[in-house]
Design a protein around this motif. Structure first.
Motif, PDB file in Angstrom:
ATOM      1  N   UNK A   1       0.832  -1.193   0.000  1.00 37.49           N
ATOM      2  CA  UNK A   1       0.000   0.000   0.000  1.00 37.49           C
ATOM      3  C   UNK A   1       0.874   1.253   0.000  1.00 37.49           C
ATOM      4  N   UNK A   2       0.298   2.333  -0.495  1.00 39.59           N
ATOM      5  CA  UNK A   2       1.059   3.561  -0.647  1.00 39.59           C
ATOM      6  C   UNK A   2       0.486   4.657   0.243  1.00 39.59           C
ATOM      7  N   UNK A   3       1.353   5.322   0.983  1.00 42.92           N
ATOM      8  CA  UNK A   3       0.947   6.450   1.810  1.00 42.92           C
ATOM      9  C   UNK A   3       1.110   7.747   1.017  1.00 42.92           C
ATOM     10  N   UNK A   4       0.154   8.657   1.179  1.00 48.10           N
ATOM     11  CA  UNK A   4       0.215   9.963   0.519  1.00 48.10           C
ATOM     12  C   UNK A   4      -0.144  11.058   1.518  1.00 48.10           C
ATOM     13  N   UNK A   5       0.523  12.214   1.366  1.00 45.91           N
ATOM     14  CA  UNK A   5       0.205  13.382   2.189  1.00 45.91           C
ATOM     15  C   UNK A   5      -0.756  14.275   1.396  1.00 45.91           C
ATOM     16  N   UNK A   6      -1.927  14.585   1.975  1.00 40.02           N
ATOM     17  CA  UNK A   6      -2.935  15.347   1.225  1.00 40.02           C
ATOM     18  C   UNK A   6      -3.117  16.775   1.711  1.00 40.02           C
ATOM     19  N   UNK A   7      -2.811  17.046   2.985  1.00 42.45           N
ATOM     20  CA  UNK A   7      -3.002  18.404   3.500  1.00 42.45           C
ATOM     21  C   UNK A   7      -2.120  18.549   4.736  1.00 42.45           C
ATOM     22  N   UNK A   8      -1.936  19.791   5.205  1.00 43.26           N
ATOM     23  CA  UNK A   8      -1.064  19.983   6.363  1.00 43.26           C
ATOM     24  C   UNK A   8      -1.269  21.366   6.947  1.00 43.26           C
ATOM     25  N   UNK A   9      -0.794  21.525   8.203  1.00 44.59           N
ATOM     26  CA  UNK A   9      -0.796  22.799   8.917  1.00 44.59           C
ATOM     27  C   UNK A   9       0.325  22.740   9.940  1.00 44.59           C
ATOM     28  N   UNK A  10       0.881  23.909  10.313  1.00 46.57           N
ATOM     29  CA  UNK A  10       1.988  23.983  11.262  1.00 46.57           C
ATOM     30  C   UNK A  10       1.569  24.856  12.431  1.00 46.57           C
ATOM     31  N   UNK A  11       1.892  24.396  13.682  1.00 48.52           N
ATOM     32  CA  UNK A  11       1.525  25.193  14.847  1.00 48.52           C
ATOM     33  C   UNK A  11       2.657  26.125  15.261  1.00 48.52           C
ATOM     34  N   UNK A  12       2.447  26.851  16.374  1.00 42.68           N
ATOM     35  CA  UNK A  12       3.426  27.832  16.847  1.00 42.68           C
ATOM     36  C   UNK A  12       4.730  27.177  17.288  1.00 42.68           C
ATOM     37  N   UNK A  13       4.673  25.885  17.636  1.00 44.49           N
ATOM     38  CA  UNK A  13       5.876  25.155  18.058  1.00 44.49           C
ATOM     39  C   UNK A  13       6.563  24.466  16.879  1.00 44.49           C
ATOM     40  N   UNK A  14       6.159  24.831  15.675  1.00 45.50           N
ATOM     41  CA  UNK A  14       6.709  24.267  14.440  1.00 45.50           C
ATOM     42  C   UNK A  14       6.471  22.764  14.327  1.00 45.50           C
ATOM     43  N   UNK A  15       5.414  22.287  14.975  1.00 45.88           N
ATOM     44  CA  UNK A  15       5.002  20.895  14.799  1.00 45.88           C
ATOM     45  C   UNK A  15       4.074  20.808  13.602  1.00 45.88           C
ATOM     46  N   UNK A  16       4.277  19.800  12.791  1.00 45.13           N
ATOM     47  CA  UNK A  16       3.548  19.668  11.541  1.00 45.13           C
ATOM     48  C   UNK A  16       2.423  18.638  11.698  1.00 45.13           C
ATOM     49  N   UNK A  17       1.207  19.055  11.347  1.00 45.10           N
ATOM     50  CA  UNK A  17       0.052  18.154  11.317  1.00 45.10           C
ATOM     51  C   UNK A  17      -0.274  17.899   9.849  1.00 45.10           C
ATOM     52  N   UNK A  18      -0.419  16.651   9.469  1.00 46.28           N
ATOM     53  CA  UNK A  18      -0.677  16.328   8.074  1.00 46.28           C
ATOM     54  C   UNK A  18      -1.745  15.249   7.957  1.00 46.28           C
ATOM     55  N   UNK A  19      -2.506  15.341   6.865  1.00 47.54           N
ATOM     56  CA  UNK A  19      -3.474  14.292   6.537  1.00 47.54           C
ATOM     57  C   UNK A  19      -2.729  13.254   5.704  1.00 47.54           C
TER      58      UNK A  19
END
Length: 918
Positions: free
Chosen positions: A86-104
């Motif tokens: 199976x293949x993983x793909x990144x579809x969306x993202x956002x970064x918080x004030x602590x430079x932590x990355x949240x991604x779909x």
């Protein structure tokens, strides 16, 4: 042998460490170390963090890069591969004030089409994986293509907010700061027959979303949806639908108008005023060009619009100016240095392996390679190469036929699209408003009925699409990709033109970061025969590649099995054939180690058996020759001591040449039988020889026992050399003197007269060498020190000593106190200019004599001292007392007479305190 093996193991250990490190970073080995640029491959989104660093999703959603504002790469996050491909793909993202990355992060099937599951994942500020925040699995009832239902991650006061598209309703989830689980906070229903496309905003009243049919809605406080675009009277067609909607800091909606190739903005409070922020005219004026292949936008905190489109990143500042287009990232100096380190490590690993091969072949095997190993090295690669060539020929033919069969299948399926899609109904479709309408659903149902009714892996991975041809342009209508909207323009290619203009079926293929694809396209006509659409059937070649890999694995497996079988057969045959050679080698090795009685026994009745018989014959002759050589050597060493050759640094008498010489510092011993010539006159010649041989046989071993060698026989005695310490030479002399008493006892019992010996011992430099002429050579010692030893032996009798040594010997003794001796003073002898300082060693004398000399030693040495300083009266009285105690002390007597004479008559003018002895 141990040291080379230890070095080899160390080199292999270092190679393993370097190889492991290089393997772990093998991704960097695929990059050119000289390249400082990372070209964008397939961008899908870009955002800016609070520090204005950029995060971009690249490589067909498989990689996230973090860049500095100037494009310098800080780190990359790479997607994974599932357990079953199976293949993983990144579809969306956002970064918080602590430079932590949240991604779909979306998990697709091995063909990259159907969504299997979806997650909200958090990564640390350094790009390291942190945790999974939310997970959702999909089944056939919730089938999604390419993208899932999780959308628009956003941040509000440290809380993470995202939406879940549940088809008829949308749920807002919120992960509050400090909590571990995201919880649903707000739900609103979708309008009837409307389907969510994009969404932005976090609070009811300021939440906006677009639909797949091209409308834009506002979610009110009560959860109701109100359409705000397009409104009646707005100067827009139904194909000017908004995509990639984003809210700016003033609550305005920024979106992409794909149809107009523009990025527009309007205020929901004034929806009739639409402002184009980017269009073709503005692009031309600003010196940029957005290709509008698959554009996506995001907004920075400063209101900048970040635009990505395939391989290009652009930025429109809030003041309307543009940054230069960015087509690649720049590797940092640190990253380049680290990449060079990985390459250097790989090179070091290769060099270490080469060094290991060298050590193994040269230092461990001593350049000796087994015949079996040679056969394996030659035979196995030849067989494997032949099998590989044959297998690749078969495999390539197989692959070619599979590809041809795939193209035929895709062409037939594409041509069948005419039966699945009614051309008249396709022609009647005019806008995205008809998304999932009656005609759309009819097309989808028929297509799915044909392509989705098989569970066979070989029949999966098909991508289906229906396109409408209108005014020479191609528009998307139905696709297996939930990211695509109806009536998005599709580029015109040569193959498309062949279908649209000539009505022919075309096929081809391409490879991109989503995989390898083959396709077939065919025209769709209306009832009048006019081409109104194109039906495409594409297939992700992953299934074919999987089949190819299975075939290749089968080929490799069979090659390995056959090679292993051939190797086993080769080993067995070689083992049987070499068993006789091993026996022969063992027997020859035993013979080489000196086991001359070894006999080779080979009964194979072949050439090796004949060789064994020849070896036996050779061994017998060698035994005979060795016996002669050993007899010769034993006889030879009786004439020339082996130590003499060692002093000359010669291994054999064959190496000796006339004039070979070396200087050594040695002790020289002269041992002679006193009054031998008087005694020999009473013996017959035969008795003389027997007597001399008996004497030498009795006393010679004492020399060898103390690391000495007899250099020359002197008729009535011998000359011996002691290369070691003077202690060994003196100890040998003492033991020989003691042996004389036993020898005389035996002679007395046999009726023979006793004999006496004198031993002179001196230490100093001498030269050993080969003298003579070419036809007659002889070893000899040339030195004045040898003459001194001869003179000392002659002085033993007049001085009443059995062993005379010089001051050089005494000074060379490690512990002179272990020997009994007395100082005779300075002795002047004829033939030598300088007087000799001599000592009388009485350690080996008979008990009576030794006791008397020991008792009188102090008085005697005192008298010698008086004599040397000219106190002749005191010396005479002292020597007289010694004589009274030991009337046989010849040295004391000689000194006494000289003292008396010098006392009575005085000394001569040249007297120097020495004792003259002739």
């Amino acid at each position: 042998m141990k040291k080379p093996v230890a070095v080899l193991l160390l080199v292999l250990l270092l190679a393993a460490v370097a190889g492991t490190y290089a393997f772990q970073e093998r991704r960097l080995l695929k990059q050119n170390p000289l390249n400082r640029e990372l070209p964008f491959v397939s961008l899908s989104k870009a955002i800016a963090d609070p520090s204005d660093n950029l995060y971009v999703i690249d490589n067909s959603k498989k990689t996230i890069h973090k860049l500095e504002k100037d494009g310098t790469l800080l780190f990359s996050i790479h997607s994974e591969v599932g357990k079953n491909g199976e293949q993983f793909r990144f579809n969306d993202m956002i970064v918080d004030e602590q430079n932590r990355l949240y991604t779909v992060r979306t998990l697709l099937d091995p063909y990259g089409l159907t969504v299997k599951s979806e997650q909200i994942v958090r990564f640390g500020a350094d790009g390291s994986f942190d945790r999974v925040i939310f997970n959702q699995d999909y089944d056939d009832k919730m089938k999604r293509y390419r993208i899932g239902s999780l959308k628009s991650p956003q941040l509000e006061q440290g809380d993470l907010i995202f939406y879940n598209d549940e088809v008829t309703k949308v749920t807002e989830y919120r992960l509050r700061a400090g909590e571990d689980e995201a919880k649903p906070m707000f739900v609103f229903d979708m309008p009837a027959n409307k389907y969510l496309a994009d969404i932005d905003g976090v609070k009811p009243g300021s939440i906006y979303y677009s639909t797949r049919s091209g409308e834009l809605y506002s979610v009110k406080l009560d959860g109701k949806s109100e359409m705000i675009y397009p409104l009646p009277g707005l100067d827009r067609t139904r194909r000017n639908f908004p995509e990639s909607i984003r809210l700016d800091g003033k609550g305005r909606i920024v979106y992409i108008d794909y149809f107009s190739k523009a990025i527009s903005r309007f205020d929901p409070l004034q929806p009739y005023i639409v402002e184009e922020l980017v269009n073709e005219a503005i692009e031309e004026e600003s010196g940029i060009r957005i290709p509008y292949k698959k554009p996506e936008i995001s907004l920075s905190q400063d209101g900048d619009i970040i635009i990505v489109d395939d391989q290009q990143l652009d930025r429109r500042y809030a003041n309307g100016t543009f940054a230069p287009s960015l087509n690649n990232a720049l590797y940092s100096d640190r990253y380049v240095a680290y990449r060079w380190l990985v390459w250097a490590t790989a090179a070091v690993c290769a060099l270490l392996l080469l060094a290991a091969v060298k050590l193994f072949l040269i230092d461990v095997l001593k350049r000796r390679t087994s015949l079996l190993f040679k056969q394996i090295v030659v035979f196995v690669p030849a067989v494997v190469a032949a099998m590989v060539v044959l297998s690749m020929f078969i495999y390539n033919n197989f692959v070619e036929k599979m590809e041809q069969e795939t193209y035929r299948e895709l062409s037939l399926l594409a041509a069948n699209g005419q039966n699945l899609v009614d051309g008249d109904k396709l022609e009647a479709l005019n806008s995205p408003i008809e998304y999932r309408g009656e005609t759309y659903n009819e097309f989808r149902k028929k297509i799915d009925a044909v392509f989705d009714n098989s569970s066979s892996s070989e029949n999966r991975g098909f991508y289906k699409a229906v396109y409408k041809v209108e005014n020479g342009l191609i528009y998307r209508i139905v696709e297996d990709d939930d990211e695509m909207h109806m009536f998005n323009p599709f580029p015109m290619t040569d193959e498309n033109r062949q279908v649209v203009e000539q009505g022919k079926v075309a096929n081809g293929g391409w490879t991109d970061d989503t995989g390898s694809w083959s396709y077939g396209i065919a025209p769709i006509t209306n009832s009048a025969g006019k081409i109104v659409g194109v039906f495409e059937t594409s297939k992700n070649m992953e299934s074919l590649l999987i089949h190819r890999r299975s075939v290749m694995q089968s080929i490799v497996r069979n090659i390995v099995i056959v090679t292993a079988c051939l190797l086993l057969v080769l080993l067995l045959m070689t083992f049987i054939q070499l068993s006789s050679l091993r026996k022969l080698r063992k027997s020859v090795g035993d013979i080489a180690r000196g086991n001359w009685e070894t006999e080779v026994k080979i009964r194979t009745r072949d050439e090796i058996a004949d060789l064994g018989e020849s070896v036996n014959t050779m061994a017998a002759r060698i035994r005979e020759y060795i016996m002669k050589v050993e007899a010769f050597s034993e006889a030879y060493y009786r004439f020339v001591p082996q130590q003499f050759l060692r002093f000359l640094n010669k291994h054999s008498i064959l190496d000796v040449r006339l004039g070979d010489q070396v200087e050594q510092n040695m002790s020289t011993m002269i041992c002679n039988i006193r009054s031998f010539y008087t005694m020999s006159k009473l013996l017959t010649p035969e008795q003389n020889f027997n007597f001399v041989n008996s004497f030498l046989n009795r006393f010679g071993p004492y020399v060898r026992n103390h690391q000495g060698m007899i250099n020359k026989y002197l008729g009535a005695g011998f000359m011996a050399l002691f290369p070691g310490s003077a202690d060994e030479a003196l100890r040998a002399s003492v033991e020989m003197r003691r042996e004389l008493d036993l020898y005389n006892t035996h002679r007395n019992h046999s009726g023979y007269r006793p004999v006496d010996i004198g031993i002179g011992l001196h230490k100093g430099p001498l030269r050993l060498g080969i003298i003579g002429e070419e036809q007659r050579l002889e070893s000899n010692v040339i030195s004045d020190n040898v003459n001194i030893s001869i003179i000392l032996e002659k002085l033993t009798e007049p001085l009443g000593a059995s062993i005379l040594i010089t001051d050089n010997v005494v000074q060379s003794l490690s512990d002179a106190s272990r020997f009994g001796y007395r100082n005779l003073g300075m002795i002047q002898v004829g033939g030598i200019k300088e007087p000799l300082h001599l000592y009388d060693v009485y350690e080996g004398d008979p008990d009576t004599i030794r006791t008397l000399k020991e008792r009188t030693k102090a008085r005697f040495e005192e008298a010698v001292t008086y004599y040397q300083v000219g106190r002749f009266h005191d010396a005479r009285e002292a020597f007289l007392m010694v004589i009274k105690m030991n009337r046989q002390d010849k040295a004391a007597q000689l000194y006494f007479y000289l003292c008396d004479e010098y006392y009575q008559n005085g000394t001569t003018e040249d007297w120097n305190g020495t004792l003259s002895v002739s």
